[in-house]
Structure formats: C-alpha cells, structure tokens
Design an enzyme around this catalytic site. Structure first.
Site, mmCIF file in Angstrom:
data_model
loop_
_atom_site.group_PDB
_atom_site.id
_atom_site.type_symbol
_atom_site.label_atom_id
_atom_site.label_comp_id
_atom_site.label_asym_id
_atom_site.label_seq_id
_atom_site.Cartn_x
_atom_site.Cartn_y
_atom_site.Cartn_z
ATOM 1 N N CYS A 1 0.819 -1.206 0.000
ATOM 2 C CA CYS A 1 0.000 0.000 0.000
ATOM 3 C C CYS A 1 0.852 1.254 0.000
ATOM 4 C CB CYS A 1 -0.907 -0.011 1.224
ATOM 5 S SG CYS A 1 -2.580 0.475 0.826
ATOM 6 N N CYS B 1 -2.252 -4.074 6.714
ATOM 7 C CA CYS B 1 -2.021 -2.928 7.609
ATOM 8 C C CYS B 1 -1.814 -3.415 9.045
ATOM 9 C CB CYS B 1 -3.204 -1.961 7.570
ATOM 10 S SG CYS B 1 -3.376 -1.080 6.015
#
Lengths: 325, 405
Positions: free
Chosen positions: A35, A106
């Site tokens: 990301c 994440c």
C-alpha cells in the site's frame, strides 16, 4: 470506498498516541510495499519491569494503516514486552472490529513495527520474514508469495492443490485465472507443463455432492467436472482405520477448541469422506470474516496429526439444512 | 452516506444524469417499450428515436455520417471492440502501439494480447505527461495493426495530440483509434476533418446514464464485430438496443455540444480558481501533468509526504468527493501507473488527488474546498514520519528508511 468498521473510522479520525514518544528507548520503522504505507513506532520501556509505559506512532498511509497504528499503541501500552510480543496482527484487526481483506496487511505492518521496536530496545536486529505481494484470493486474503512458496514446497500442480493447501481459490473462485497463471509459471520453472483439467476443479463439486449424498439423493453423474488431481506427491493411502482417523481429527479439533471458544466460537465434526473433512462452524465462527484462516489452521493441525493430506470443508447453513442436520 | 448535498468534484469518475436526459429517457421504459427492430408501431417509433440519438452523437463528434456511430454498452466495450477488430481484420499485423498512461480498458487488453503473442509498444511520457512524437513516428511500420492513444488522460487531464498522431499513422498506412472517454463533451471535436479511424466514448462521463457508450467507426475502416448475433447497428454490434439509454446519450450529446463553450470558460475558471487557491494555501504540493494543455475541468495535485486515501476519507467527512491515484484506493500494488510514468516520486505519487469539475459546480463550493483542505493536509502531515513540526524532515528518504516487506 472501503467498507470500514466504525472502530476503524473512529481510530482514523481520532487517532490515539500520535507522534514520537519522548525519551523513547525502542524504535521500529517498517513499511508495507502493498500500500506504500510506512510506520514508525516509538516505545518507552521501563528497564526494570520491561513494561511499555508509553507508545507513539507516526504513519504515512491510508485510513486503515493509521487506524491499525492507533489500535496497536492502545493494545500494547501497559503490557510487558513479552506480553506485547504475543499480540498478533489478528488481535489488531479484532480490536478494530475487522479489516477488509485487502487491508489485512495494515495490521501485519503494525505487528512488524512492534517486533522491530522491541528488537531495537533489546539491541537486536529485526529481520522481516513476511513477504508481501499482490492479493490473489479476496475471500481468504491470500497473497501471491504464500501461494508461490506453497506450490514450491509441496510441488503442487493444480488449482485444487492450491486451494487445498492455502485455501486460495476455495471461495468464490474468481481468482482461478490468476492461480492458473502462477501455476503455469511455476510449473514451467520446474520443467513441467501446466494442464488444467476440464471444467471446474472438483472442490466445488464435492461440496455439492456431499450435501446431496447425505440426503440420499443420486450423486451427480456429471463426470466432466471431475478433475483428476495431477500431483503424484502426497497421495499416499492412509494406513489408519476410519475410526483411528476420526479420533485423530477430533484430537486436532480439541487442540484448537480453547482458542475458538475464547472467541465465543466452535467447530463441530460432521463427516469424514476420504480426504475431505466436513465441519460445522458454530457460535461466533459462523459469520466471522476470519473463518477461512481458522479453517486453515485446523486443516494444518489435522494434517500434522494424521500425517496425510486432508481438506477441511465447512458446510453452509443451507447445506446442513438440506442434509437435515 | 454523509450529506447527500456534498460537493462533488469527481466528474471524471462519473457524472450525474442531467434532468433533461432523464426526462427524455423515461417514456422508453413505459409506453415506448417496443423493440426498435420490430415492424409494428410499438417498435418503429423507438427505432426513430434511436436514429435521432445517433444523429445527436454524430453532431457532437463532427462525424461525416450518422452510420459511423455504433452504440455499445460502455467505453470499455468500445475500446475492446476497436482493438480486437483491428487485429481480426488485419491478421498479418501483430503489433499495437499505445501509451504507458492509457486507461486499464486499453492496458489490460494489451497485457492479455502480449500473452497471446502480440507485440505491444507502450510509448512513455515525460515528467509533464507528454509523448515524444519523433519516437512515435519511428515505431510506425507495416506490422502495426493499430495505434490506440487516449485523447485526454483521466487522471491528469493532459491532452495528447491525437489529431496529429492520426495523420502520422494514416501516412504510414496504420489504423488509428482514440479512447476519448474523458475528452468528448469537454473539448471541441470534429472527426470529419481528422484521420481518426475509431473513437470510443462513454455516456456516463457526459451526464448520460451508465451502461451506454459508442464507437465511432469511420466509413470504410475495415471492421470485425466484437459481438455477433443480430443485425442491430448494421450487424456491427449485435444485441437488442438499450433504447432508453441511447435516447439519453443523444440528449446528453446535444446538451454537451451546447455547453462546450461554458465548459471551457466557466468550468475552466472554477478549476483555475481551485488550483490557485490550493497551491497558495498549502505547502509542498504541485500540479501533475501538463497545466498548459489539459482538460478544462481537471486538476490533479500531489500532496507530498501523505497518502491519498487518508486525504479522501477526511474530505469525505467534510462532504467533499474527489479521487486519488494512491495504491490504497485501488487495492493494487503500486500508486497510479500514470503518476509512475511521469516519474512522480513515491512519497508524492501516493498523495495525488484529482479534482474533476462539471458545470454543476459553483464558486461557493470551490471556495469551501479551498478553505477545508489546509486543515486536512496539516493534520495528516502531523501523523507522517516524513514530517517534523515545521516542514519535511531533512533528507526525508534517509531520515526515515523503513524496512519494507
């Protein structure tokens, strides 16, 4: 926009413990290629008690990266280093009431920052052992490197093998084209040719067949969809009797049951047919987004107990009803 | 959803159906339900409406004949039709020239064709997103089946010189297609005076509904249908016509033609006001693409050291809708291929925000966005490890060097 939980949004809009902790004695800098996210975690650890007295984060990243960082600092504050090291990325995701599969990395980044910061405090060098890559299977959040590694380690050669070993592709099946491409590349690298079977991999078919079988309906005769698993490896016949196998399978379930029950879930063994183990997920497991990972762990445990390959298949509510269970 | 009366600055993603378009469409769901192919009165009125829409689209594009317009289901279908038609009609040619910054509707087809053995040449761009036409000219040869180059870039708004490039392709005897999904309705187009052979457009980018598009096919261009199975669209695109949406696209085309001056004066003025306002009120941000040569409604700004999805979420909370080239918003591995092709640094490419306006926007809205942004940008920079109290940390790349997974 992603379907974020209210807790994710709350921790994004009002993050806790922002900024570097003063007098920090442990710093972890990690990034996630997937990301373009990056996170610096700073810890103030009491050298006497090894308790994390303060934690702060700085994050370059998306909403869930910031929320995961915030959650991480909240979870670890007040814990000892050893307690903190027991925190998994799943704990971070659970704290946030779940993350979309594309965003699970994440939470992984959060756990890695923690490991890195603790290693830094202890004067050790932290090495990243988790490789990230493109998300292939959205149903079970399986990334390409895991699939590639598993294909190599187990000499896999069909989409069904990949689904059996990694769970990737065992859900909606939309990712089968990508899995076929990975297989074609890997097989070519080891000097073989990838030959997809005709029609569907039989993973899907077997589920249907069984549900019907238990109702004593005629078994599907549609042989076209029956694919012969091409892997010659790991096809050894089980030397155990059916009763012995079931005992070992129950033992595997027992081993994982405390963890499941701690999360208010459970798994019940329904049937064992050849290499397929049918289970019923109950309690919190029923609609848990991480049920795939749970099943993966269960399958791994069963394979260890049995010393042979088995596939764990959860029966849906509809299938159970059809079978009168 | 948040406030439905929010400020919508994402018109390159999709537009609101114009009330006049909707009104024109409604009878085609009810009393005008006939199949345009039918002989009876239920059908032939619909057939006439479809032909009227065809002439309206012809007018917007400046096409010579109305039969050059083929209705499709979307821009993506038009793109795929153009590419596969060029290859099927000229099987001896196995190369396609395109650019590195096309929409996935072109790039993904190219990747697939590469796997099937075709050669795909992707022309690179400079830091402002511009092509090197000398390099392009050298690539034109007898093996090229098609040149496909977007008219305007969806992210940066940068306009490519497709009229000139089509001339060059024509001289070399090569077919030319342009994906003009972002350009149609925003800049004047007159196809009859160009050498463009095929052009894709999409209804929902110009206030028509989703699910309708068109392919312009110059008379005489060799063509092979993508969908076979009926005589509709003169056998070039089978399938019963989406008559209500076609009627809607026709009205939208007529409206767009009448508003093109407004788009290039009023909307352009709002866009410039927004851009100047943002650049003046925020540090460490810059415009991407070619500011002197781009769509009047688009502005793409890179905010350094912060990430786009986080900006969008905060904007969304304030009722402002825009889009980002960050990896996160797409779930892909890398930030926007357009930003990467222009060589925008990693820490800025992830923080690109596209504002795309329409004639529905007002100056009050623009001023509100200008006033709202600085708080968001500084808040996110406070969270960023690349940022210290006053500005970026010194040598950001060295001060913060995370271990990447």
């Amino acid at each position: 926009m992603w379907d974020y939980s209210e807790t994710v949004k709350e921790h994004f809009y009002n993050p806790r413990n922002v900024g570097a902790v003063e007098e920090a004695n442990g710093v972890g800098d990690v990034g996630s290629l997937t990301c373009g996210d990056a996170l610096r975690l700073t810890l103030k650890v009491n050298p006497e008690t090894e308790i994390i007295e303060d934690a702060g984060f700085q994050t370059f990243g998306c909403g869930s990266a910031i929320a995961s960082s915030s959650a991480l600092t909240e979870i670890i504050k007040g814990k000892t280093l050893d307690e903190a090291l027991a925190v998994t990325n799943q704990d971070i995701a659970d704290f946030l009431e779940g993350l979309p599969p594309e965003k699970m990395h994440c939470s992984v980044m959060g756990r890695e920052a923690l490991q890195a910061a603790i290693a830094n405090y202890r004067g050790e060098v932290w090495e990243d052992d988790h490789e990230e890559g493109a998300l292939i299977c959205k149903c079970f959040a399986i990334e390409e490197p895991l699939i590639v590694d598993t294909i190599r380690a187990n000499n896999l050669s069909s989409v069904q093998d990949v689904a059996n070993y990694t769970k990737a592709g065992a859900g909606c099946s939309s990712c089968h084209e990508k899995i076929e491409e990975i297989l074609a590349r890997e097989l070519e690298a080891r000097g073989e040719t990838f030959t997809p079977g005709a029609g569907r991999p039989d993973l899907v078919l077997e589920r249907r067949t069984v549900a019907k079988k238990s109702k004593e309906l005629p078994v599907m005769q549609n042989g076209a969809a029956k694919e012969e698993p091409a892997a010659p490896v790991k096809k050894a016949k089980s030397k155990l009797t059916l009763v012995q196998r079931i005992q070992k399978i129950e033992k595997a379930i027992e081993a994982l049951r405390p963890a499941l029950q701690a999360d208010r879930g459970d798994v019940e063994l329904i049937d064992v047919q050849d290499k397929t183990v049918f289970v019923k997920m109950t309690g919190a497991c029923t609609d848990c987004s991480m049920a795939g990972l749970t099943l993966n762990g269960l399958q791994q445990k069963m394979m260890e107990e049995l010393g042979e390959f088995v596939q764990v298949v959860p029966l849906s509510k509809r299938q159970l009803e059809e079978a009168g269970l | 959803m948040t406030d439905i009366k929010g400020i919508y600055l994402d018109n390159n993603a999709t537009t609101k159906v114009d009330p006049q378009v909707l009104e024109a469409m409604l009878p085609y769901f009810t009393e005008q339900f006939g199949n345009p192919s039918s002989i009876h009165q239920f059908g032939n009125q619909v057939g006439r409406a479809v032909n009227k829409a065809r002439r309206q689209v012809q007018e917007l594009l400046g096409a010579e004949f109305d039969s050059e317009i083929i209705f499709t289901s979307c821009g993506t279908e038009s793109d795929s039709t153009a590419i596969y038609s060029a290859l099927k009609a000229q099987p001896e040619r196995t190369t396609i020239i395109t650019t590195a910054v096309e929409h996935p509707a072109i790039l993904a087809v190219g990747e697939q064709l590469e796997k099937e053995g075709y050669t795909i040449i992707r022309l690179g761009v400079d830091s402002k997103g511009r092509l090197d036409l000398d390099d392009y000219k050298k690539r034109l040869d007898d093996d090229v089946a098609l040149v496909t180059v977007m008219w305007a870039n969806n992210e940066s708004g940068t306009i490519f010189p497709v009229v000139e490039m089509a001339e060059m392709a024509h001289e070399a005897g090569v077919m030319f297609h342009t994906d003009a999904v972002q350009a149609v309705g925003k800049i004047p187009i007159d196809l009859k005076s160009t050498k463009i052979d095929m052009l894709s457009l999409s209804g929902h980018k110009l206030h028509a509904p989703k699910g309708i598009g068109a392919l312009y096919l110059r008379r005489g261009t060799r063509f092979r249908p993508f969908l076979r199975g009926g005589h509709q669209e003169r056998g070039r695109r089978a399938g019963t016509e989406n008559s209500a949406s076609i009627v809607g696209l026709g009205v939208a085309a007529e409206l767009a033609a009448s508003r093109i001056e407004h788009e290039n004066t009023f909307v352009r003025g709002l866009r410039d006001r927004l851009e100047h306002g943002i650049l003046a009120a925020n540090t460490h941000c810059f415009v991407t693409g070619d500011p002197d040569n781009r769509l009047p409604n688009t502005c793409n700004i890179a905010f350094e050291f912060i990430e786009g999805e986080a900006i969008l979420m905060m904007l969304n909370k304030k009722g402002i809708a825009a889009s980002s080239g960050s990896a996160c918003t797409s779930g892909s591995l890398e930030p926007s291929h357009v930003m990467r092709a222009m060589g925008i640094p990693f820490t800025a490419a992830h923080g690109t925000i596209r504002f795309s306006l329409s004639c529905d926007n007002t100056q009050e809205e623009i001023d509100q966005v200008i006033a709202t942004l600085p708080g968001i940008i500084s808040r996110l920079r406070e969270l960023s490890p690349y940022w210290s109290k006053e500005g970026p940390v010194e040598n950001p790349d060295q001060a913060f060097e995370p271990t990447y997974a």
